[in-house]
Design a protein around this motif. Structure first.
Motif, PDB file in Angstrom:
ATOM      1  N   GLU A 228       0.823  -1.210   0.000  1.00 34.28           N
ATOM      2  CA  GLU A 228       0.000   0.000   0.000  1.00 34.28           C
ATOM      3  C   GLU A 228       0.855   1.258   0.000  1.00 34.28           C
ATOM      4  O   GLU A 228       0.542   2.242  -0.666  1.00 34.28           O
ATOM      5  CB  GLU A 228      -0.943  -0.001   1.202  1.00 34.28           C
ATOM      6  CG  GLU A 228      -2.065  -1.012   1.114  1.00 34.28           C
ATOM      7  CD  GLU A 228      -3.009  -0.783  -0.064  1.00 34.28           C
ATOM      8  OE1 GLU A 228      -3.174   0.400  -0.472  1.00 34.28           O
ATOM      9  OE2 GLU A 228      -3.569  -1.762  -0.588  1.00 34.28           O
ATOM     10  N   ALA A 229       1.959   1.228   0.754  1.00 32.22           N
ATOM     11  CA  ALA A 229       2.827   2.411   0.828  1.00 32.22           C
ATOM     12  C   ALA A 229       3.598   2.633  -0.465  1.00 32.22           C
ATOM     13  O   ALA A 229       3.826   3.790  -0.868  1.00 32.22           O
ATOM     14  CB  ALA A 229       3.801   2.262   1.988  1.00 32.22           C
ATOM     15  N   LEU A 230       3.993   1.562  -1.140  1.00 33.41           N
ATOM     16  CA  LEU A 230       4.917   1.677  -2.267  1.00 33.41           C
ATOM     17  C   LEU A 230       4.268   1.542  -3.640  1.00 33.41           C
ATOM     18  O   LEU A 230       4.908   1.828  -4.661  1.00 33.41           O
ATOM     19  CB  LEU A 230       6.022   0.618  -2.136  1.00 33.41           C
ATOM     20  CG  LEU A 230       6.841   0.651  -0.843  1.00 33.41           C
ATOM     21  CD1 LEU A 230       7.918  -0.423  -0.878  1.00 33.41           C
ATOM     22  CD2 LEU A 230       7.460   2.015  -0.604  1.00 33.41           C
ATOM     23  N   ALA A 231       3.011   1.133  -3.696  1.00 33.93           N
ATOM     24  CA  ALA A 231       2.339   0.923  -4.995  1.00 33.93           C
ATOM     25  C   ALA A 231       2.394   2.133  -5.923  1.00 33.93           C
ATOM     26  O   ALA A 231       2.494   1.957  -7.150  1.00 33.93           O
ATOM     27  CB  ALA A 231       0.887   0.495  -4.768  1.00 33.93           C
ATOM     28  N   PRO A 232       2.365   3.394  -5.424  1.00 34.33           N
ATOM     29  CA  PRO A 232       2.453   4.542  -6.342  1.00 34.33           C
ATOM     30  C   PRO A 232       3.695   4.549  -7.227  1.00 34.33           C
ATOM     31  O   PRO A 232       3.717   5.213  -8.269  1.00 34.33           O
ATOM     32  CB  PRO A 232       2.441   5.746  -5.392  1.00 34.33           C
ATOM     33  CG  PRO A 232       1.658   5.274  -4.204  1.00 34.33           C
ATOM     34  CD  PRO A 232       2.060   3.833  -4.043  1.00 34.33           C
ATOM     35  N   LEU A 233       4.729   3.795  -6.852  1.00 29.13           N
ATOM     36  CA  LEU A 233       5.923   3.708  -7.697  1.00 29.13           C
ATOM     37  C   LEU A 233       5.607   3.087  -9.051  1.00 29.13           C
ATOM     38  O   LEU A 233       6.308   3.345 -10.038  1.00 29.13           O
ATOM     39  CB  LEU A 233       7.005   2.879  -7.000  1.00 29.13           C
ATOM     40  CG  LEU A 233       7.593   3.442  -5.706  1.00 29.13           C
ATOM     41  CD1 LEU A 233       8.530   2.422  -5.076  1.00 29.13           C
ATOM     42  CD2 LEU A 233       8.322   4.756  -5.967  1.00 29.13           C
ATOM     43  N   LEU A 234       4.554   2.272  -9.115  1.00 29.82           N
ATOM     44  CA  LEU A 234       4.161   1.662 -10.389  1.00 29.82           C
ATOM     45  C   LEU A 234       3.748   2.711 -11.403  1.00 29.82           C
ATOM     46  O   LEU A 234       3.813   2.480 -12.616  1.00 29.82           O
ATOM     47  CB  LEU A 234       3.024   0.666 -10.164  1.00 29.82           C
ATOM     48  CG  LEU A 234       3.403  -0.633  -9.445  1.00 29.82           C
ATOM     49  CD1 LEU A 234       2.163  -1.342  -8.938  1.00 29.82           C
ATOM     50  CD2 LEU A 234       4.207  -1.537 -10.378  1.00 29.82           C
ATOM     51  N   ALA A 267      -6.332  -3.542  -9.835  1.00 30.49           N
ATOM     52  CA  ALA A 267      -7.547  -3.015  -9.212  1.00 30.49           C
ATOM     53  C   ALA A 267      -7.392  -1.544  -8.839  1.00 30.49           C
ATOM     54  O   ALA A 267      -8.377  -0.792  -8.799  1.00 30.49           O
ATOM     55  CB  ALA A 267      -7.898  -3.835  -7.982  1.00 30.49           C
ATOM     56  N   LYS A 268      -6.157  -1.125  -8.580  1.00 29.15           N
ATOM     57  CA  LYS A 268      -5.895   0.281  -8.268  1.00 29.15           C
ATOM     58  C   LYS A 268      -5.774   1.142  -9.522  1.00 29.15           C
ATOM     59  O   LYS A 268      -5.587   2.365  -9.430  1.00 29.15           O
ATOM     60  CB  LYS A 268      -4.614   0.400  -7.441  1.00 29.15           C
ATOM     61  CG  LYS A 268      -4.766  -0.039  -5.991  1.00 29.15           C
ATOM     62  CD  LYS A 268      -3.456   0.108  -5.230  1.00 29.15           C
ATOM     63  CE  LYS A 268      -3.632  -0.190  -3.760  1.00 29.15           C
ATOM     64  NZ  LYS A 268      -4.434   0.838  -3.057  1.00 29.15           N
ATOM     65  N   GLY A 269      -5.831   0.512 -10.681  1.00 27.37           N
ATOM     66  CA  GLY A 269      -5.817   1.267 -11.927  1.00 27.37           C
ATOM     67  C   GLY A 269      -4.449   1.455 -12.554  1.00 27.37           C
ATOM     68  O   GLY A 269      -4.315   2.211 -13.528  1.00 27.37           O
ATOM     69  N   TYR A 270      -3.429   0.770 -12.054  1.00 31.59           N
ATOM     70  CA  TYR A 270      -2.095   0.910 -12.651  1.00 31.59           C
ATOM     71  C   TYR A 270      -2.054   0.193 -14.000  1.00 31.59           C
ATOM     72  O   TYR A 270      -2.776  -0.774 -14.244  1.00 31.59           O
ATOM     73  CB  TYR A 270      -1.026   0.378 -11.707  1.00 31.59           C
ATOM     74  CG  TYR A 270      -0.905   1.204 -10.452  1.00 31.59           C
ATOM     75  CD1 TYR A 270      -0.488   2.530 -10.498  1.00 31.59           C
ATOM     76  CD2 TYR A 270      -1.241   0.673  -9.212  1.00 31.59           C
ATOM     77  CE1 TYR A 270      -0.396   3.293  -9.351  1.00 31.59           C
ATOM     78  CE2 TYR A 270      -1.159   1.431  -8.056  1.00 31.59           C
ATOM     79  CZ  TYR A 270      -0.740   2.748  -8.132  1.00 31.59           C
ATOM     80  OH  TYR A 270      -0.659   3.511  -6.995  1.00 31.59           O
TER      81      TYR A 270
END
Length: 549
Positions: A228-234, A267-270
């Motif tokens: 959850e903390a690092l997923a934005p790196l995608l 699912a988060k849209g990446y």
């Protein structure tokens, strides 16, 4: 010549497009990818790679781990045999390599860099720089495993740098392990030759390390959960990330593996291609491993899914061989020998007592954090009975003990821990990172002793003592870390003993996994080794008792 074809919608991760195609496989190699108009409604893509895992933490030997992992579309792992090396040394590493060769599943082992992780604890072996250099020459060793001694890197310890230089000389990558390292220190760590890190627990830390030139492994294991903390790196740095589990217990492995991270990311849209590159391509390229990526000339290591929306794995192929289909593993259970190193003799309850130095002491308490390997240091009032420091169940402050497994009757280290939530009884395990001494937490000395003695009798495993007369244990005869049994049966057995642990009152998702990291001195801030309470921030021993209020 053995040849077959399979058709579906081909997910080409290099051209970043999806199109109908037929894939031809001859003798385990992809010999053609041909566009075709009418294909079955299924999708074909490269198999998943776990970019960093300790197979030992699954409590399964490599062949048994493989049987479970292929069901979820995993075709390969980058595996650190650090755990068994701490117990059995180089013979332990060789045991893992030899066992892995009995399965088509692709396991790529590294040379353990930190055995022991520190000299503030007792391990079963010591791999010095010449030994590590010799291991790195081995064709079945692909990299230098996580350099946990990051202070040694920063302060240019000669032994640490010699191990890194040995990897550089044979052109093999060096894995990192530096929780919380930021800024100039992160840059200095990377500049020494460290190429990855799987210990980031904040986005800011990961960005610092990316700026320093490192690849970030997004970890989601049974205890440490950083997705959850690092997923934005995608989205922000898709070329700099991979997925890993690090440590995964058998009951979790039965349910999911890297496929779960793929599903959550989508699912988060990446972006589909960014996610699959992290799950499939980046580990293969970074570690230079012979795993196919669905190109002509590649080994036929691929999976078939129903569709990207649901991402259910229908089939898994490794080297052109169908190894899993519709949730069922097609790999056979392999018989295996065992290896161990265990000398501890039975204990008595009096050995778990800790005498108070003051009548109203203030004590240091390990604060276990759900979903993290890091701990905090709490300062709390100690509970004293008959001159002894004891568990304070009403405040969830319990006694924790580490027992040296490599000596017959060494002194027992005692401290206190919060957040295990036990109301009675005790838990004990010989999975105690990194040296794998016996680690136990409990409400009273008699229960602690009973749980520990159950493991001593089995020469390794996990145990729950509801009281001194009701004890459940699960033997782990391979180094006190693994069993040779069927993975699904082991998962059921583990789930049953995990449930018994939770009946004692703990609310932790994976109490045994959390317990296993409470002796991991290289991760701050407060931990317990067989030699005593350890301040991971100052990297020195400290006292349980702080003195009068």
């Amino acid at each position: 010549m053995n040849s077959f074809s399979i058709a579906g919608r081909y997910i080409d991760l290099f051209q970043r497009k999806i199109y109908p195609a037929e894939i031809t496989v001859t003798d385990g190699i992809i010999t053609a990818v041909t566009e075709k108009e009418n294909v079955p409604q299924q999708y074909i893509l490269p198999g998943f790679v776990d970019a960093h895992v300790h197979i030992e933490s699954s409590m399964l030997i490599p062949t048994a781990f493989a049987r479970l992992a292929v069901v979820h579309g995993t075709v390969a792992t980058i595996s650190d045999p650090h755990e068994i090396a701490n117990v059995c040394g180089v013979p332990g590493v060789q045991y893992m390599i030899d066992n892995s060769k009995q399965t088509p599943f692709k396991i790529f082992f590294g040379a353990p860099s930190c055995v022991p992780a520190t000299f503030f604890e007792t391990a079963g072996a010591h791999l010095d720089a010449p030994t590590v250099a010799e291991l790195l020459q081995h064709p079945d060793i692909w990299y230098l495993t996580e350099m946990m001694n990051y202070p040694g890197v920063l302060f240019k310890d000669a032994e640490v740098l010699a191990k890194i230089d040995a990897a550089k000389k044979v052109n093999k990558p060096v894995d990192g392990h530096a929780p919380g390292l930021r800024g100039e220190q992160a840059h200095a760590y990377a500049a020494a030759g460290i190429t990855t890190d799987h210990e980031c627990f904040t986005l800011e830390e990961a960005l610092d390390k990316i700026e320093a030139g490192m690849q970030i492994l997004i970890r989601e294991g049974s205890a440490a959960k950083n997705f959850e903390a690092l997923a934005p790196l995608l989205h922000s740095h898709p070329g700099k990330v991979m997925f890993c589990s690090d440590d995964k217990h058998p009951d979790d492995l039965v349910l999911h593996h890297i496929n779960a991270l793929v599903k959550r990311s989508l699912a988060k849209g990446y972006d589909l291609f960014d996610v699959l590159n992290a799950a499939c391509v980046h580990p293969v390229l970074h570690y230079k491993i012979p795993v196919g990526l669905l190109r002509v000339g590649d080994p036929a290591d691929f999976i078939v899914i129903n569709n990207p929306a649901h991402f259910d794995v229908l089939q898994t192929y490794i080297g052109g061989k169908l190894v899993a289909e519709k949730g069922r593993s097609l790999l056979p259970l392999q018989a295996a020998e065992t290896i161990n190193n265990f000398k501890a003799l039975p204990k008595k309850p009096i050995q778990f007592e800790l005498r108070a130095k003051n009548n109203r002491p203030k004590i240091r308490v390990i604060d276990a954090v759900e979903g993290q390997l890091v701990t905090n240091e709490l300062h709390m009032d100690g509970k004293v009975e008959n001159g002894l420091l004891v568990s304070d169940v009403s405040n969830d402050v319990l006694k924790i003990a580490v027992v040296n497994r490599y000596e017959a009757d060494a002194p027992i280290a005692i401290a206190f821990i919060k957040n295990f939530g036990l109301k009675h009884g005790a838990l004990a395990s010989t999975v105690g990172h990194d040296c794998h001494n016996i680690i136990a937490v409990g409400v009273d000395d008699a229960s602690l002793c009973a749980a520990v003695n159950a493991l001593i009798e089995n020469k390794g495993g996990i145990a729950v003592a509801e009281n001194v007369n009701e004890i459940s244990s699960m033997p782990l005869p391979v180094a006190g870390l693994m069993t040779t049994g069927d993975g699904y049966e082991v998962a059921a057995q583990y789930a049953a003993i995990d449930e018994k642990a939770k009946l004692l009152g703990t609310k932790l998702h994976a109490p045994f996994m959390t317990l296993s990291f409470m002796a991991l001195l290289v991760i701050p801030s407060l931990k317990l080794s067989d030699k005593g309470l350890f301040d991971g921030g100052k990297f020195e021993f400290t006292d349980v008792e702080m003195g009068l209020l």
